[in-house]
Design an enzyme around this catalytic site. Structure first.
Site, short mmCIF file in Angstrom:
data_model
loop_
_atom_site.label_atom_id
_atom_site.label_comp_id
_atom_site.label_asym_id
_atom_site.label_seq_id
_atom_site.Cartn_x
_atom_site.Cartn_y
_atom_site.Cartn_z
N SER A 1 0.74 -1.17 -0.16
CA SER A 1 -0.09 0.23 0.13
C SER A 1 0.73 1.31 -0.08
CB SER A 1 -1.01 -0.20 1.04
OG SER A 1 -1.99 1.10 1.13
N ASP B 1 -9.22 -4.81 -5.80
CA ASP B 1 -8.86 -3.82 -5.15
C ASP B 1 -9.33 -2.55 -5.70
OD1 ASP B 1 -7.16 -1.94 -4.05
OD2 ASP B 1 -5.34 -2.98 -4.25
N HIS C 1 -8.03 -4.26 -1.55
CA HIS C 1 -7.14 -3.51 -1.08
C HIS C 1 -6.44 -4.08 0.09
CE1 HIS C 1 -4.08 -0.39 -1.50
NE2 HIS C 1 -4.02 -0.12 -0.17
#
Lengths: 330, 375
Positions: A139, A281, A311
């Site tokens: 991320s 995601d 995600h």
């Protein structure tokens, strides 16, 4: 002119240069970077970086027995095996934890992903670590990992980038803009904490998939005189409250803006890169990672996996992530 | 009405004419006070200094050394009126405000104030009561022999309701219990005296007084620079010359820690128990072989002062410190590490250089300039 941090046992702190220029013009004066370093002292170093809510504490260890944010993936016998490698991680500048960040009421500086990468390089210099086996970034951490590949390619042997790409997708930025506006409104009206809870709740809707939420929250609506509540509302409220208990509006804004402003030219990433993306995601669509894979000059491997967690798969799919890491780190 | 000062035959600038400082908005004197300094004083939406419409605070600066001169350069851009500057022998004064450019131009030559026309030969005590400024800045050097005088001057300033800003750790240490904990604590600016961590200490003092078990302080730029030079392979004699120059410099870390000790643990400083001012020659550096051996195994060396709750005298000495730990501070900052049940609380300050010191004094002064003088 000063900073204050509280270091829990197991944490180290690195003094940044007295004037640490940030990419967009601000200057961090007398800043510090809080970090953790675990594993054998003469073992290869793996840097592990997570999302904005992650920090220096990846896993429990003797110096800090509390559970870490990547428990089960980092530790003795895990995919990132702390019997074989040193793991280094740090708290984000501008975020929660022990690194320098704006205090309540203070002006929020612009801290870019490139600034986080520069802070990491400074930490490596301070610890006399010349070479890093890998930067494993998920991320926001994946964004910073890519910046490492631009900034100091000679320092890093490879990058493992999970659920991250070269820039923020417009859909993700759209949600973040609303989150930001909520928090800014909260600051202006003296309701910062409430706004933070709402912003986090909105963010949670982007971290998962309709599939997962549809499976989990099947209860009937409840009419309570003030409106209607569904089970998913309680889930959002709980996440919002938990987030607001740790964060301040200023720190949220700092990293929220950082993500939106992230830009890396894939062609400038001069380190071999392994990519892992997740179909589903919403923040970093699989197609965006495919584009990145095509543009990188040194692609090691690109995996795309289906996950109902979207995600958040980098947190919720340990088996998938472990297999990827073992492949990349062997 | 400003009182013109006649230029002397010695060529004192005729521009040393006292005139009111313009009512400019604060712009900040240096880049380090620019709006984006994340660890700086500014709070968003709040203007430092006085409320709009309030009278400008008057300022009296005691001292004419490098720090005082750097402060005066900054004060030229602040909405305050510097009405007096004093050295040990004389004071230049104008209720309408001094021309700081002219004063600074005179001081840059290291000339005493006494040679200025219309400078008054007043002992500092008399000057303070005569000028009666709203904020008094102790920005000068004070040898221990004159420490009691400095303390009494500070007390007189506070007794008449004015505010006091301190540059010197030794002065603060001598009266820390009184000035950091007593009735006048909100009119004492100690950030500069503590290397830039005074505001943090004040803001967290209640917690530290309740929970802190021990304090360690590192922040001696000259010995740190020496250590770093030796670690880099420079011969000790050359390293000493690089780091220390020709000055016999007082080591301020013990005095700063003494002040912190008084505030946090309540230990009153007394002349007998005090960490007397160390001069550098009294703290021999470790052998270069030892410094380099530590560096090879990933550590470094720092001059560290330590004190524990209920635990006797300050301990001062060179210690091995792991790299990447709070006490392994570079020469351009000070660090105080407080041991708490939850972990280590680390305060870092950058008021180390002359400019950094002046910046911290300015921060103290801005906070205090808006306080009403209570008599």
């Amino acid at each position: 002119m000063s900073s204050t941090v509280t270091l829990s046992p197991g944490a180290g702190v690195c003094h940044l240069p007295v004037r640490f220029p940030l990419a967009r013009g601000a200057v961090l004066a007398g800043g510090v970077l809080a970090y953790e370093r675990i594993g054998p002292v003469d073992a290869p170093v793996v840097v592990v970086l997570g999302g904005i809510s992650a920090g220096r504490h990846c896993c429990a260890h003797e110096g800090a027995p509390a559970r870490g944010w990547w428990e089960g993936l980092v530790g003795d016998g895990c995919a990132i095996d702390t019997r074989l490698v040193q793991v280094l991680s740090f708290d984000w500048l501008g975020g929660v934890g022990g690194s320098t960040a704006p205090g309540e009421g203070e002006e929020v500086p612009f801290v870019g992903t490139e600034d986080q990468a520069r802070a990491l390089v400074h930490l490596l210099d301070e610890l006399r670590i010349d070479r890093v086996r890998a930067v494993v970034g998920s991320s926001y951490g994946g964004m910073v990992a890519l910046q490492c590949g631009v900034l100091a390619a000679g320092r890093f042997e490879r990058l493992a980038v999970i659920a991250a790409s070269a820039a923020s997708h417009p859909m993700a930025s759209a949600s973040r803009a609303v989150q930001r506006a909520l928090v800014e409104l909260g600051l202006r009206t003296g309701r910062g904490r409430e706004a933070l809870e709402l912003a986090r709740a909105l963010a949670m809707t982007t971290y998962r998939t309709p599939e997962e939420l549809g499976e989990r929250f099947t209860g009937a609506p409840v009419f309570d005189g003030q409106g209607v509540r569904l089970p998913v509302h309680d889930w959002l409220a709980a996440h919002g409250a938990r987030f607001a208990a740790r964060w301040t509006p200023e720190r949220f804004l700092c990293l929220n803006r950082s993500i939106d402003a992230h830009v890396v030219d894939p062609a400038a990433v001069r380190v071999p890169v392994a990519l892992l993306g997740f179909d589903g995601d919403q923040l970093v669509p699989a197609a965006q990672i495919r584009d990145l894979a095509r543009a990188l000059p040194h692609l090691l491997v690109h995996h795309e996996r289906r996950s109902r967690f979207g995600h958040d798969a980098f947190l919720k799919e340990p088996a998938v992530v472990a297999a990827f890491l073992r492949e990349v780190l062997r | 009405m400003p009182v013109p000062l006649r230029a002397s035959a010695a060529g004192v600038p005729a521009s040393l004419v006292a005139r009111p400082i313009g009512h400019d908005t604060i712009t900040g004197a240096t880049a380090s006070t620019a709006a984006r300094d994340t660890t700086g004083f500014r709070s968003s939406g709040q203007s430092p200094g006085l409320s709009p419409g309030a009278a400008r605070a008057t300022v009296h600066v005691l001292g004419t050394g490098a720090v005082a001169r750097a402060l005066l350069r900054r004060l030229a851009h602040e909405p305050v009126t510097v009405v007096a500057v004093s050295d040990a022998e004389a004071t230049v004064f104008d209720r309408g405000g001094l021309s700081l450019d002219a004063v600074s131009a005179h001081l840059v030559c290291s000339a005493p104030l006494a040679v200025l026309p219309r400078a008054e030969r007043l002992a500092p005590e008399l000057a303070l009561s005569f000028v009666a400024a709203d904020v008094v800045v102790f920005a000068g050097g004070t040898a221990l022999g004159h420490l009691e005088g400095a303390i009494e001057r500070g007390r007189s300033v506070l007794r008449r309701g004015a505010s006091l800003v301190l540059a010197e750790a030794s002065v603060l240490a001598a009266a820390a219990g009184e000035w950091l904990l007593g009735l006048h604590r909100e009119r004492v600016g100690a950030d500069a005296a503590l290397g830039g961590i005074g505001h943090r200490l004040a803001g967290e003092l209640a917690e530290l007084r309740a929970d802190c078990r021990s304090v360690a302080f590192a922040g001696d730029p000259w010995s740190t620079a020496f250590v770093q030079a030796v670690e880099a392979g420079i011969a000790p004699a050359d390293a000493r010359a690089l780091a220390f120059g020709a000055e016999a410099v007082e080591v301020t870390a013990p005095a700063r820690l003494a002040a912190i000790r008084a505030a946090v643990f309540g230990a009153e400083w007394s002349r007998d128990a005090a960490p007397r001012p160390f001069v550098r020659d009294e703290l021999p550096e470790p052998p270069s072989e030892l410094l380099r051996a530590r560096a090879r195994r990933g550590a470094t060396t720092r001059l560290v002062a330590r004190v524990s709750r209920g635990g006797g005298d300050l301990q001062v000495g060179f210690e091995e410190v792991p790299r990447g730990t709070p006490l392994a501070a570079p020469p351009d900052r000070v660090v105080a590490v407080y041991e708490l049940p939850a972990g280590q609380r680390v305060h870092t300050g950058i008021a180390v250089t002359v400019e950094g010191h002046a910046e911290a004094l300015l921060g103290d002064l801005r906070l205090l300039a808006g306080k009403e003088v209570r008599t």
